[in-house]
Structure formats: structure tokens, C-alpha cells
Motif scaffolding. Structure first.
Motif, PDB file in Angstrom:
ATOM      1  N   PRO A 173       0.723  -1.193  -0.437  1.00 26.14           N
ATOM      2  CA  PRO A 173      -0.197   0.001   0.127  1.00 26.14           C
ATOM      3  C   PRO A 173       1.187   1.223  -0.216  1.00 26.14           C
ATOM      4  N   SER A 174       2.101   1.134   0.906  1.00 30.37           N
ATOM      5  CA  SER A 174       2.621   2.359   0.963  1.00 30.37           C
ATOM      6  C   SER A 174       2.932   3.279  -0.540  1.00 30.37           C
ATOM      7  N   VAL A 175       3.077   2.056  -1.548  1.00 29.37           N
ATOM      8  CA  VAL A 175       3.924   2.304  -3.213  1.00 29.37           C
ATOM      9  C   VAL A 175       3.273   3.370  -4.167  1.00 29.37           C
ATOM     10  N   LEU A 176       1.481   2.708  -3.399  1.00 27.69           N
ATOM     11  CA  LEU A 176       0.701   4.261  -4.019  1.00 27.69           C
ATOM     12  C   LEU A 176       0.928   5.690  -3.582  1.00 27.69           C
ATOM     13  N   GLU A 177       2.056   6.169  -3.312  1.00 31.87           N
ATOM     14  CA  GLU A 177       2.035   7.142  -2.231  1.00 31.87           C
ATOM     15  C   GLU A 177       3.072   7.870  -3.479  1.00 31.87           C
ATOM     16  N   ILE A 178       4.862   6.730  -3.314  1.00 32.44           N
ATOM     17  CA  ILE A 178       5.159   7.070  -3.953  1.00 32.44           C
ATOM     18  C   ILE A 178       5.122   6.390  -5.872  1.00 32.44           C
ATOM     19  N   LEU A 179       3.888   5.923  -5.888  1.00 36.84           N
ATOM     20  CA  LEU A 179       3.692   6.400  -7.898  1.00 36.84           C
ATOM     21  C   LEU A 179       2.512   7.661  -7.675  1.00 36.84           C
ATOM     22  N   ALA A 180       1.726   8.247  -6.460  1.00 36.35           N
ATOM     23  CA  ALA A 180       1.047   9.054  -6.372  1.00 36.35           C
ATOM     24  C   ALA A 180       2.268  10.821  -7.268  1.00 36.35           C
ATOM     25  N   GLU A 181       3.462  10.478  -6.140  1.00 30.79           N
ATOM     26  CA  GLU A 181       4.120  11.765  -6.682  1.00 30.79           C
ATOM     27  C   GLU A 181       5.314  10.976  -8.062  1.00 30.79           C
ATOM     28  N   ALA A 182       5.903   9.818  -8.282  1.00 32.95           N
ATOM     29  CA  ALA A 182       6.119   9.835  -9.610  1.00 32.95           C
ATOM     30  C   ALA A 182       4.728  10.228 -10.412  1.00 32.95           C
ATOM     31  N   SER A 183       3.625  10.186 -10.706  1.00 35.93           N
ATOM     32  CA  SER A 183       2.904  10.658 -12.160  1.00 35.93           C
ATOM     33  C   SER A 183       3.717  12.237 -12.159  1.00 35.93           C
ATOM     34  N   LYS A 184       4.095  13.120 -11.377  1.00 38.53           N
ATOM     35  CA  LYS A 184       4.495  14.336 -11.351  1.00 38.53           C
ATOM     36  C   LYS A 184       5.918  14.485 -11.043  1.00 38.53           C
ATOM     37  N   HIS A 185       6.549  13.508 -11.705  1.00 38.92           N
ATOM     38  CA  HIS A 185       8.112  13.331 -12.671  1.00 38.92           C
ATOM     39  C   HIS A 185       8.501  14.580 -13.364  1.00 38.92           C
TER      40      HIS A 185
END
Length: 534
Positions: A173-185
């Protein structure tokens, strides 16, 4: 190692070529636009390349000082915190923008004394400066997440993709937060893949990245179907953007396409509003997206009166049933615009209705083969014995357009009749066998063979004496199809008649082969020997 970004105007391309060679000899990776500026999404590509660079080399000449692209690139680099190293080409420092004058610069104006070594040393210092990661990762995040975050900033696209793929496939579940950040990369490939993974779990944080990809037409991973995956929760945001003219026609049309799959009440109402847009392209898409929605039938019928949306509205009627739909399609068959007639008859072919038969009969006379042939196909699905006399009547009113071996509308109608079979068809074809038009007699003869009814044999025997050789040839072929042994003597006589046309004799010989009695086979072999020797 991060790459070095070269910002320049193309008038200085000769110098930049030398510069690129020097940098590569010093083991620096180099990124320059290579004509990307002509593309639709050059801003996104260049922004990503600048963010991922260890430094921006700014090649400044008189032309570069006024270049829109060069000024955009160094301003963006400054805003992104990427070091800028200006190189002067035959200009003085006092010509520079105040922000650039404050930077260390190198003067390359004298081609005999160009400071290549100093440039290399400066770049090596910048390359070793530890820059903050693009993505903020919690310190207590698992090691694999921290490593992936580092690799997302790699200048190597394969490494970036491998890192984001690893994160996307992890179900923590914690990876979703990382993916949300990555969507702004800053790198489009990273944020697109991150947004794709978020869309799979209907996470609305994917929306900005998806819209960015749609706006710049990056279709590799993100498209309208990805937008629809976000589900009903995305509808309010999508409707807000749909109503905003500032989004542009392309973006709003894509949103309307997505709303077709997210057709709740709010979406339907917004698409209804879009039917009143001044942009024809958007009205057309609204019709397409509303097709099949029960509430939308009156709106689609109204869209038939709009010259921009009439064709789309006709096609949309394929998803509806009822007398008002048939009436609209019948009117479409009378439209002077060929594309509308073709669309209307195409829908009636897929959704046949007996109430449309009179209009379809009239459409058989259309000069366009697509209209007349599809009308024939539509009639075939609803034909009954009461339709047959009218079909024969229409058949005689259609001009003969048989040229070069192409099938014409007459042939299509006769094929339809043969497929229906029955005594009423047999009698109609026997009547055509006596028609004054030779094309009718010939086609009727062959159709009687296809019909396979032995009751036609007497008329076919008589037609072997037809004055036209094309009719006689087809009559012989029909008798062969019916395998009429009683016709063998007449067929032998025709095959041996040297005064007869060769095509008729050949047809008679082939009919003998089809009949297959001993006498017929011998006569056929005699013909083959004759034909080979002649």
C-alpha cells in the motif's frame, strides 16, 4: 551519470557539433533537441531533459540572445535549480540578461583560444554535486523504494522504466504514495507509467498526468480508455474541464470520449450541454458519446437537423429501435447528400425493419452502388412472398450498368430472389427469360440454373434457340447445373455445330461434363480434342 543539456539556436549548429564531440571525448553524455521543436510536445520533452541534466550549457550568440527557445530553456533551468554554464560566441558579457551576468561564463569567441579544459573541469565539478532527488521518499521507506527513486532520475530511459515498472508491480500500500509522487516526475515516461498504475486502482491522483499525456498526444501508455478507468469518481473533475473552453477542442473531445464509458447522470447532462457547443467537432463527439443512452434519443433526432452532426446522428440511431427511428432513417435515404444516404442504408442493413421496405425499394434505384447494394442486403433480411412482385417490378426499372465483369444492382437483386426460392420467384424468372432486353434474358437463364428447379427445363430448352449468343451460352450453363440428361442430344449438336459461336459451343460442352452420362462424357472429350487441335 546525468547528461549535459546543450541549449543553442540552430544558426550555431556548426559550433555545437564541435562542442558535442569535445564533450563526448571527455566522457560526458550529451542531450540536445535534434529538431524536437517541430513536434507537438517539445516543451514536455525539453523540460524533462533539463530537469534530469547535471548542467545546462548555454551557447550564446547574437541570434541566441533573441531566440524564444533558448530563453525558455535557460529560464526553465534556472527555475528547476539546474546549474547553467553560459558560453559566449562573439558577444560581450554586458549584453547578457542580468541573471546570466551573475553566473560564471566562458568566452569561446576566439576559435584559436577556446577554453575546452576549463569547460571540462567545470562540468566535472557540477556532475559530482549531490542534487536532491526529484521525488521525496520517506527516510524509513524500504531500501528497494529508495533505490527505485534514485533510478527514476537516471538519464538512461531503460533504467527509469525498469524502476517505475518495479514500483507499479509491487502491491505494498505504501507504494501508491510513491506512484502518486512519480506521476509528477519531470520525465514523461516515468509519470505516464506511474499514472497508468494509479488508474488501474482508480486513484484520482493519476488524473493530472493522464490529462498531460492527452494534451500532448503521448498515446504510448495513456489515452482516453485510461481516463475512463478512473471510474465515476472522476466524472465531476472531467465535467468541469469539459465545460472549460480554455482546455481546447482536442482535450475536451477526448474527455467527451471518456464520458461515453462513464455515462452517469452528470456525464449525460454534460454531454447534452456539449450538443450546443459552437465547435462542430465537439457536437459530433457528443452525439457519438450519447449513442445508446435512452434519454438521448430525442437529442440525437434533433441533431439530424445539424449539418455538422447529421451523419454521426444517423450512425447513432443504430443503437435504438422504434417507429421514430425508422422514420428518421427513411428520411435519411432521401437526403441529397450521398454520405447521409449511405449511413442511413447502412444502419437499416444492420437493424432491418419491414416498415422501411418501400423506402429501401426506392433506394435500389440509387445511382450509388453502396446505397443500392446495402438496400438489397437490408431487404434480404425482411423479405417475404409479398415483397417479391415489387422486387421484380423494381428490377425492370433499374438501368443496366454491367461493365467489365463488375456485379451491378440487377445481379444483387436476382441473387436475393434466387436465395428466396419458391414458385413466385420461378415464375418471375421465367417471365424475364422472354424479356426483350438481352441482359435480362441472360441473367434470368443463369439464375434459373442456380434456383435448381426442374420446372424451368422446358423454358430453358426453348431458350437454347435464343437469337443472342450470350443468352444461349448462359442457358447451356443453366441446363448443366440442373443436370438435365434429356438435353444431351441438343447440347451435343450445339458443341459440334461449327457455325455456332465458340463460347456457346464451349458452354454446351461444359454442360455435358456436368450432366455426366456416358454419352455426355464422350461428347465432352470429343470437344476437348477439337478445341485443343483448332
Amino acid at each position: 551519470m546525468r547528461h549535459v543539456f546543450i541549449s543553442y539556436c540552430h544558426e550555431d549548429a556548426d559550433f555545437v557539433h564541435v562542442l558535442e564531440d569535445q564533450l563526448k571525448q571527455a566522457s560526458f553524455a550529451v542531450w540536445k533537441d535534434r529538431e524536437l521543436r517541430a513536434g507537438d510536445d517539445w516543451h514536455a520533452e525539453i523540460e524533462s531533459a533539463i530537469r534530469l541534466a547535471s548542467a545546462v550549457i548555454l551557447v550564446l550568440s547574437e541570434t541566441a540572445l533573441t531566440s524564444e527557445y533558448v530563453n525558455f530553456e535557460w529560464a526553465f533551468a534556472a527555475g528547476a535549480g539546474v546549474p547553467i554554464l553560459p558560453l559566449l560566441l562573439k558577444i560581450k558579457a554586458d549584453r547578457l540578461h542580468p541573471r546570466l551576468r551573475a553566473l560564471q561564463f566562458l568566452d569561446f569567441s576566439n576559435y584559436m583560444l577556446r577554453p575546452w579544459d576549463e569547460l571540462t573541469r567545470s562540468l566535472k565539478v557540477l556532475a559530482n554535486v549531490e542534487r536532491q532527488l526529484t521525488m521525496a521518499v520517506p527516510r524509513d521507506a524500504p531500501r528497494f523504494i529508495q533505490k527505485a527513486a534514485q533510478e527514476l532520475d537516471s538519464p538512461n530511459a531503460d533504467e527509469r522504466i525498469a524502476a517505475i515498472e518495479m514500483l507499479a508491480e509491487n502491491h505494498d500500500p505504501s507504494v501508491l504514495e510513491i506512484l502518486a509522487e512519480a506521476s509528477k516526475h519531470p520525465a514523461p515516461d516515468v509519470r505516464d507509467r506511474a499514472a497508468e498504475a494509479l488508474a488501474e486502482v482508480q486513484d484520482l491522483r493519476a488524473l493530472p498526468a493522464i490529462m498531460d499525456a492527452i494534451r500532448y498526444k503521448r498515446w504510448d501508455r495513456l489515452n482516453v480508455s485510461t481516463l475512463a478507468k478512473l471510474g465515476d469518481a472522476a466524472v465531476p473533475n472531467l465535467v468541469t474541464m469539459l465545460r472549460d473552453p480554455a482546455q481546447g477542442v482536442h482535450v475536451r473531445r477526448c474527455i467527451a470520449m471518456a464520458l461515453e464509458d462513464l455515462r452517469n447522470n452528470e456525464a449525460v447532462n454534460a454531454l447534452h450541454e456539449l450538443l450546443k457547443s459552437p465547435e462542430g467537432e465537439l457536437r459530433i463527439q457528443a452525439v457519438k458519446s450519447l449513442a445508446g443512452e435512452p434519454r438521448a434519443l430525442p437529442w440525437i433526432l434533433e441533431a439530424l437537423q445539424d449539418k455538422d452532426t447529421d451523419w454521426a446522428a444517423i450512425k447513432a440511431l443504430q443503437k435504438y429501435r422504434g417507429p421514430e427511428v425508422v422514420a428518421a432513417l427513411v428520411e435519411g435515404l432521401k437526403n441529397p447528400e450521398l454520405s447521409i444516404r449511405q449511413a442511413a442504408v447502412g444502419v437499416l442493413k444492420e437493424v432491418p425493419d419491414a416498415n422501411a421496405i418501400p423506402a429501401l425499394m426506392e433506394a435500389l434505384r440509387d445511382e450509388d452502388n453502396v446505397v443500392s447494394w446495402d438496400a438489397c442486403a437490408a431487404i434480404e433480411k425482411v423479405i417475404d412472398s409479398s415483397t417479391i412482385p415489387a422486387l421484380f417490378q423494381v428490377l425492370e426499372q433499374i438501368p443496366n450498368t454491367y461493365t467489365g465483369g463488375n456485379i451491378n444492382t440487377r445481379d444483387k437483386i436476382i441473387d436475393l430472389l434466387v436465395g428466396f426460392k419458391g414458385e413466385i420467384v420461378l415464375n418471375g424468372l421465367l417471365a424475364l427469360l422472354k424479356h426483350p432486353d438481352v441482359s435480362f434474358r441472360g441473367r434470368a437463364a443463369y439464375a434459373l440454373g442456380e434456383l435448381g428447379d426442374q420446372a424451368a427445363l422446358l423454358a430453358l430448352h426453348l431458350a437454347l434457340k435464343d437469337p443472342d449468343e450470350r443468352v444461349r451460352s448462359r442457358v447451356a450453363r443453366a441446363i448443366g447445373m440442373l443436370k438435365d440428361a434429356s438435353a444431351v442430344p441438343d447440347l451435343i449438336a450445339i458443341s459440334q455445330n461449327e457455325g455456332e459461336f465458340h463460347g456457346v459451343r464451349e458452354a454446351a460442352a461444359n454442360a455435358l461434363a456436368s450432366i455426366g452420362t456416358r454419352e455426355a462424357r464422350i461428347a465432352h472429350k470429343d470437344w476437348q480434342r477439337y478445341d485443343k487441335e483448332r
